[in-house]
Design a protein around this motif. Structure first.
Motif, PDB file in Angstrom:
ATOM      1  N   ILE A  48      -4.924 -40.698  18.916  1.00  0.00           N
ATOM      2  CA  ILE A  48      -5.330 -41.351  17.922  1.00  0.00           C
ATOM      3  C   ILE A  48      -5.594 -42.826  18.388  1.00  0.00           C
ATOM      4  N   ALA A  49      -6.874 -43.388  18.288  1.00  0.00           N
ATOM      5  CA  ALA A  49      -7.282 -44.610  18.894  1.00  0.00           C
ATOM      6  C   ALA A  49      -6.795 -45.702  17.653  1.00  0.00           C
ATOM      7  N   LEU A  50      -6.339 -47.064  18.363  1.00  0.00           N
ATOM      8  CA  LEU A  50      -5.804 -47.942  17.349  1.00  0.00           C
ATOM      9  C   LEU A  50      -7.048 -48.917  17.115  1.00  0.00           C
ATOM     10  N   ARG A  51      -7.248 -49.372  15.918  1.00  0.00           N
ATOM     11  CA  ARG A  51      -8.218 -50.240  15.659  1.00  0.00           C
ATOM     12  C   ARG A  51      -8.367 -51.428  16.665  1.00  0.00           C
ATOM     13  N   ILE A  74       2.609 -46.129  22.070  1.00  0.00           N
ATOM     14  CA  ILE A  74       1.170 -46.729  22.400  1.00  0.00           C
ATOM     15  C   ILE A  74       0.781 -47.140  23.754  1.00  0.00           C
ATOM     16  N   LYS A  75      -0.391 -46.444  24.173  1.00  0.00           N
ATOM     17  CA  LYS A  75      -0.717 -46.394  25.578  1.00  0.00           C
ATOM     18  C   LYS A  75      -2.028 -47.300  25.757  1.00  0.00           C
ATOM     19  N   PRO A  76      -2.198 -48.125  26.630  1.00  0.00           N
ATOM     20  CA  PRO A  76      -3.578 -48.421  27.055  1.00  0.00           C
ATOM     21  C   PRO A  76      -4.648 -47.574  27.398  1.00  0.00           C
ATOM     22  N   THR A  77      -5.824 -47.797  27.139  1.00  0.00           N
ATOM     23  CA  THR A  77      -6.812 -46.820  27.695  1.00  0.00           C
ATOM     24  C   THR A  77      -7.433 -47.096  28.878  1.00  0.00           C
ATOM     25  N   GLY A  78      -6.981 -48.155  29.487  1.00  0.00           N
ATOM     26  CA  GLY A  78      -7.413 -48.630  30.650  1.00  0.00           C
ATOM     27  C   GLY A  78      -8.220 -49.850  30.528  1.00  0.00           C
ATOM     28  N   GLY A  79      -9.474 -49.971  31.579  1.00  0.00           N
ATOM     29  CA  GLY A  79     -10.169 -51.091  31.458  1.00  0.00           C
ATOM     30  C   GLY A  79     -10.986 -51.627  30.065  1.00  0.00           C
ATOM     31  N   TYR A  84      -4.066 -46.473  22.320  1.00  0.00           N
ATOM     32  CA  TYR A  84      -4.086 -45.195  21.733  1.00  0.00           C
ATOM     33  C   TYR A  84      -2.545 -44.462  21.600  1.00  0.00           C
ATOM     34  N   ILE A  85      -2.499 -43.630  20.379  1.00  0.00           N
ATOM     35  CA  ILE A  85      -1.172 -42.949  20.505  1.00  0.00           C
ATOM     36  C   ILE A  85      -1.369 -41.507  20.827  1.00  0.00           C
ATOM     37  N   HIS A  86      -0.726 -40.902  21.857  1.00  0.00           N
ATOM     38  CA  HIS A  86      -0.852 -39.809  22.113  1.00  0.00           C
ATOM     39  C   HIS A  86       0.510 -38.724  21.995  1.00  0.00           C
TER      40      HIS A  86
END
Length: 132
Positions: A48-51, A74-79, A84-86
Motif C-alpha cells: 500500500i503506497a502512502l500518499r 512503513i518502508k521507503p520506496t527508494g530514490g 509504502y506498507i508491505h
C-alpha cells in the motif's frame, strides 16, 4: 507485540482519515485478490503506497499506530521519496476484517470506551492516554 483490543486500536488511531485510508487500501487489495486481478507478477503480499502529500509528522503518527495495532511497518520506496506498507496477504485480510468490524461497532455505538486506560487513572499526568 502486545495485542490491542478493538477499542484500543480505534481510539489510538492517528486520525479518522488515516483509519479510513487504511480500511479502503486494505479493502482494495482484498477485493483485487478475490477477483484475481492481474498484478504483473507483484502478488507477493499486500503493498500500500502512502500518499505523497502526507507530512513527516502525519506519516510518523500513522506508522506508530499501524505498528502497535497490526505490526505493520512503513518502508521507503527508494530514490523517489515515497513510502509504502508491505504485509502478507493473510495479514492484509485479517487487518481488513478486523478494521471493518471495529468501524461497524463504532458506528453502532458498541465500541467500549472503558477499555481505554488513561494515565490519570494510573496516577500519571492528566491529558493523554497510554496509547497516544
Amino acid at each position: 507485540l502486545k495485542a490491542l483490543t478493538d477499542a484500543q486500536i480505534f481510539h489510538s488511531k492517528s486520525s479518522y482519515d488515516d483509519f479510513k485510508f487504511l480500511v479502503k487500501s486494505l479493502g482494495t487489495h482484498v477485493f483485487n485478490r478475490n477477483k484475481c486481478v492481474a498484478t504483473m507478477g507483484l502478488n507477493d503480499g499486500c503493498m500500500i503506497a502512502l500518499r505523497r502529500e502526507w507530512s513527516y509528522e502525519r506519516r510518523g503518527r500513522f506508522s506508530k499506530w499501524i505498528g502497535e495495532a497490526f505490526g505493520f511497518r512503513i518502508k521507503p520506496t527508494g530514490g523517489t521519496g515515497g513510502h509504502y506498507i508491505h504485509c502478507s496477504n493473510a495479514e492484509c485480510r485479517d487487518a481488513y476484517d478486523r478494521l471493518k468490524k471495529i468501524l461497524k461497532d463504532f458506528k453502532g455505538g458498541r465500541l467500549p470506551m472503558d477499555e481505554i486506560e488513561t494515565e490519570k487513572s494510573r496516577g500519571m499526568d492528566e491529558g493523554s492516554t497510554l496509547l497516544s
